[in-house]
Design a protein around this motif. Structure first.
Motif, PDB file in Angstrom:
ATOM      1  N   TYR A 179      -2.747  10.042  -1.613  1.00 25.86           N
ATOM      2  CA  TYR A 179      -4.019   9.339  -1.621  1.00 25.86           C
ATOM      3  C   TYR A 179      -3.777   7.852  -1.375  1.00 25.86           C
ATOM      4  N   LEU A 180      -4.699   7.226  -0.642  1.00 24.39           N
ATOM      5  CA  LEU A 180      -4.608   5.793  -0.394  1.00 24.39           C
ATOM      6  C   LEU A 180      -5.493   5.074  -1.405  1.00 24.39           C
ATOM      7  N   GLY A 181      -4.837   4.400  -2.333  1.00 20.77           N
ATOM      8  CA  GLY A 181      -5.568   3.700  -3.371  1.00 20.77           C
ATOM      9  C   GLY A 181      -6.392   4.653  -4.218  1.00 20.77           C
TER      10      GLY A 181
ATOM     11  N   GLY B 125      -6.282  -0.189  -8.373  1.00 24.66           N
ATOM     12  CA  GLY B 125      -6.441   1.017  -7.574  1.00 24.66           C
ATOM     13  C   GLY B 125      -6.166   0.791  -6.105  1.00 24.66           C
ATOM     14  N   ILE B 126      -5.162  -0.042  -5.822  1.00 21.84           N
ATOM     15  CA  ILE B 126      -4.757  -0.377  -4.451  1.00 21.84           C
ATOM     16  C   ILE B 126      -3.363   0.181  -4.212  1.00 21.84           C
ATOM     17  N   SER B 127      -3.169   0.836  -3.075  1.00 23.18           N
ATOM     18  CA  SER B 127      -1.849   1.344  -2.680  1.00 23.18           C
ATOM     19  C   SER B 127      -1.170   0.383  -1.708  1.00 23.18           C
ATOM     20  N   GLN B 128       0.155   0.520  -1.636  1.00 26.04           N
ATOM     21  CA  GLN B 128       0.934  -0.203  -0.628  1.00 26.04           C
ATOM     22  C   GLN B 128       1.214   0.719   0.561  1.00 26.04           C
ATOM     23  N   ILE B 129       1.019   0.181   1.757  1.00 28.13           N
ATOM     24  CA  ILE B 129       1.485   0.819   2.993  1.00 28.13           C
ATOM     25  C   ILE B 129       2.567  -0.125   3.501  1.00 28.13           C
TER      26      ILE B 129
ATOM     27  N   GLU C 138       5.829   4.763  -6.912  1.00 30.13           N
ATOM     28  CA  GLU C 138       4.578   5.526  -6.965  1.00 30.13           C
ATOM     29  C   GLU C 138       3.382   4.758  -6.423  1.00 30.13           C
ATOM     30  N   ASN C 139       3.486   3.438  -6.327  1.00 34.69           N
ATOM     31  CA  ASN C 139       2.385   2.650  -5.784  1.00 34.69           C
ATOM     32  C   ASN C 139       2.402   2.602  -4.253  1.00 34.69           C
ATOM     33  N   VAL C 140       3.464   3.141  -3.663  1.00 30.48           N
ATOM     34  CA  VAL C 140       3.570   3.197  -2.202  1.00 30.48           C
ATOM     35  C   VAL C 140       2.950   4.498  -1.707  1.00 30.48           C
TER      36      VAL C 140
ATOM     37  N   VAL D 128       9.966  -8.343  -3.152  1.00 25.86           N
ATOM     38  CA  VAL D 128       9.153  -9.424  -3.704  1.00 25.86           C
ATOM     39  C   VAL D 128       7.819  -8.927  -4.272  1.00 25.86           C
ATOM     40  N   ILE D 129       7.368  -7.737  -3.904  1.00 27.36           N
ATOM     41  CA  ILE D 129       6.081  -7.243  -4.419  1.00 27.36           C
ATOM     42  C   ILE D 129       6.206  -6.635  -5.815  1.00 27.36           C
ATOM     43  N   GLU D 130       7.415  -6.356  -6.255  1.00 29.48           N
ATOM     44  CA  GLU D 130       7.576  -5.596  -7.495  1.00 29.48           C
ATOM     45  C   GLU D 130       7.111  -6.358  -8.738  1.00 29.48           C
TER      46      GLU D 130
END
Length: 333
Positions: A5-7, A199-203, A277-279, A186-188
């Motif tokens: 799922y995306l976000g 509720g935002i995913s990373q691409i 898991e956020n990717v 750097v995003i971690e």
């Protein structure tokens, strides 16, 4: 192929996204680019990412031609707006209402589609009020030209502000597209925690660190001919930060880890970003169909904790982690 799922939305995308930055319309001839897209489709990739600025709009044309004839409902097509296009006049960049509404029409025309699944702000625009930007994106969604909105390389504060405005406007901001790899983390520290909260995913782009994590660059040796490090159109500038002997030696230490798992170094690198898991998806590019066929095998791979620990031992101290490196230009380019 596996799907995520995306976000916090109902949209599913393939764990591997095919992207055409630095390739289509630039480094790779159109017939080879089309073969790469066909290889992506035949290996289960349904998600395709591009941007109007790639090769000054030519990349969108190539992707649109390559996807022509495919069932539109079976694809997720993403594009972006912000960087200069066309003759690069004063309103040919940024996230003003004028540039967004004109740019989406150009992108749809080049991609040969009535809508994109995801329309993304390619950077944060400090010269345009965020309210104006988000209202324009909301109007694009209401016009049916995009189903969802996303951003790229926004920091945690910007994500929170953009997400709040999107909610007020009744649209879904569901994704961020940052650089992320074993060497660029750097995003971690800030972006991922904020994204999980919102509720935002990373691409993620550059999961193999511009090719460095494939192991083809050797410490103490000249860069291979024809590699990205020799590309003066932009690839060389992006990869040079990783071409230090200590980094290249660390990458070589990953070889036994990959071998024991039956993976190539590139597959290991892609599986590593997907372990977060956020990717939602890792973007891969390709200059040959064989690269797509190989890298797509990282989908569905679960890395054991021992492997993750050995990766950290080899590269953890060499990775860049400073959240302040998630930046956008202070003035429009």
């Amino acid at each position: 192929m596996e799907f995520r799922y995306l976000g916090r939305s109902g949209l599913k995308i393939s764990e591997i996204t095919y992207g055409n930055w630095l390739t289509h319309g630039s480094q790779v001839e159109n017939d080879i680019a089309t073969e790469c897209v066909r290889a992506a489709l035949s290996n289960g990739i349904t998600t395709f990412d591009t941007a109007d600025a790639y090769a000054n709009t030519a990349a969108e044309v190539v992707l649109g031609d390559a996807l022509a004839g495919e069932r539109r409902e079976s694809l997720e097509i993403f594009t972006k707006v912000y960087w200069p296009t066309g003759p690069k006049g004063p309103n040919d960049s940024g996230l003003s209402r004028k540039h967004i509404l004109e740019s989406i029409d150009g992108s749809l025309r080049r991609l040969k589609t009535d809508y994109v699944d995801l329309y993304q702000a390619h950077r944060y625009d400090y010269e345009t009020p965020l309210e104006e930007t988000m209202q324009a994106f909301a109007d694009v969604v209401r016009q049916g030209k995009a189903l969802y909105i996303g951003v790229s390389e926004w920091n945690a504060e910007q994500l929170r502000a953009g997400h709040a405005l999107a909610r007020e406007l009744g649209v879904q901001l569901i994704s961020n597209q940052p650089q992320y790899s074993m060497l660029w983390r750097v995003i971690e520290g800030e972006v991922v925690p904020a994204s999980e909260e919102l509720g935002i995913s990373q691409i993620v782009w550059s999961p193999v660190a511009q090719g460095v994590l494939t192991g083809k660059y050797k410490p103490g040796q000249p860069v291979p001919e024809g590699s990205r490090a020799t590309d003066e159109k932009g690839g060389a500038d992006m990869v040079k930060r990783f071409l230090r002997d200590d980094v290249l030696e660390g990458v070589q230490r990953l070889t036994p880890v990959a071998d024991e798992l039956g993976l190539t170094l590139a597959q290991l690198a892609i599986a590593w970003v997907l372990a977060n898991e956020n990717v939602a998806s890792a973007i891969i590019g390709a200059s040959r169909p064989e690269q797509v066929e190989s890298n797509v095998k990282a989908a569905g791979v679960t890395l054991p904790q021992e492997a993750l620990d050995r990766i950290d031992e080899a590269l953890g101290g060499l990775a860049e982690r400073d959240p302040a490196l998630t930046t956008s230009p202070e003035t429009r380019p």
